[in-house]
Design an enzyme around this catalytic site. Sequence first.
Site, PDB file in Angstrom:
ATOM      1  N   CYS A   1     -11.126  14.322   4.118  1.00 55.17           N
ATOM      2  CA  CYS A   1     -12.228  13.405   4.392  1.00 55.17           C
ATOM      3  C   CYS A   1     -12.348  13.274   5.919  1.00 55.17           C
ATOM      4  CB  CYS A   1     -11.968  12.038   3.746  1.00 55.17           C
ATOM      5  SG  CYS A   1     -11.893  12.142   1.951  1.00 55.17           S
TER       6      CYS A   1
ATOM      7  N   CYS B   1     -10.510  10.439   8.065  1.00 56.31           N
ATOM      8  CA  CYS B   1      -9.173  10.010   7.639  1.00 56.31           C
ATOM      9  C   CYS B   1      -8.062  10.758   8.376  1.00 56.31           C
ATOM     10  CB  CYS B   1      -9.033  10.216   6.130  1.00 56.31           C
ATOM     11  SG  CYS B   1      -7.399   9.777   5.503  1.00 56.31           S
TER      12      CYS B   1
ATOM     13  N   CYS C   1       0.868  -1.173   0.000  1.00 57.02           N
ATOM     14  CA  CYS C   1       0.000   0.000   0.000  1.00 57.02           C
ATOM     15  C   CYS C   1       0.905   1.222   0.000  1.00 57.02           C
ATOM     16  CB  CYS C   1      -0.867  -0.068   1.261  1.00 57.02           C
ATOM     17  SG  CYS C   1      -1.936   1.346   1.462  1.00 57.02           S
TER      18      CYS C   1
ATOM     19  N   CYS D   1      -2.425  15.231   2.603  1.00 55.02           N
ATOM     20  CA  CYS D   1      -3.520  15.172   1.639  1.00 55.02           C
ATOM     21  C   CYS D   1      -4.391  16.410   1.813  1.00 55.02           C
ATOM     22  CB  CYS D   1      -4.356  13.909   1.869  1.00 55.02           C
ATOM     23  SG  CYS D   1      -5.654  13.667   0.630  1.00 55.02           S
TER      24      CYS D   1
END
Length: 368
Positions: A129, A132, A118, A125
């Site tokens: 969201c 997250c 992953c 980011c």
Amino acid sequence: MTDTNAAPTTPKRNLLDLTPEAARERLREFFAGIGEPSYRANQVVRHLWQTPAASFDAMTDLPKRLREVLAEHFDLPRLEIAARQTSTDGTEKFLFRLHDNEAIETVAIPEGDRLTLCISSQAGCALQCAFCATGAMGFSRNLTVFEIAGQVREMRLLDPPIKVTNIVFMGMGEPLMNWKAVDPALTILNDANGLGIGARHITISTVGVLPGIVALGERPEQFRLAISIHAPNDGLRRELMPINTKYPLADVIEAAKVFDRRVTFEYVMLGGVNDGEEHAIQLARLANECRAFVNLIPLHPGGAQGFTPSTPDRIRDFARELRADDVEVAVRKSRGVDIAAACGQLRVERLGRRPPRRPNHDGDVQVA
Ligand code: SAH
């Protein structure tokens, strides 16, 4: 050219920022310029990704003098492992420190004879969201081609090496907001002269960045697309995922419909928020519209605060409700429970913003 005396300001070319073919071309030119045969370029290219060398000096099938000249003109950087944690289930989590002190995460998940890596595509980011951990830390910068593909290369350089069979872009960041680097990185991952991982074994996960989905669809290889849906209507999705204002559900579903390969919906199960029967009915409608496969993801409790995971019973029923509407669905198995192996968590821990999490009662923890 007398580059051996080049000013120190002349940047060396990073061979790991190039696709294997572009690197080969560069090296051919270089070797031609110093009167060396062109097969030397092939020798070096092999050491970039296929049988990676830790440094130019480690390319022992080349004469020592050539290795020195190469090191003067080119760069073969490494990613520094700042932390490595192993879960009792075999999942391993790496924190890489980048040259500018940014930190990114990579998680290695063994499963039978497969090993899924992953990987991250951005430091931080921008998408925020609600559930997250990466979103909570904000956006730092895009990763370079080398920093993306290098995460896989470093696995091969470990002793003993970790042999990666599958890749998911489900680490930190939004890959389709860094298409400029993700595009060539995909070539490196897939190319037989690169890491040689089959396109069907490489999944790009996105919140639904439309231009990126189009660009990915235009590539001839069968890379897989996963879309983080997480809510089956615009109102709820806007609350959980601010990006929905820019790319609303209907447009995302349309993009999935015209994408020439089957897509997967990712749906994180948030207790009392998006796991009601009415949500299952709405989600089934969306999935059927574009023939998507649905992956139900148990919420990793180490994400942003304010959510509780749906109970395993509720997840099972939700899956049943989807199946009743002819949707193919899987409940994703949780891995790396004891090492907080979810999106952004290791970095958050290292920065000391949050205490390490305990696994919840049933171990329902998602890995990325
Ligand atoms: N930006 C991309 C890829 C990175 S996140 C995307 O959003 O798809 C990879 C997946 O992990 C996404 O589906 C994301 O929503 C999910 N995720 C993030 N935090 C999570 C958490 N705490 N528990 C479970 N899944 C989470």
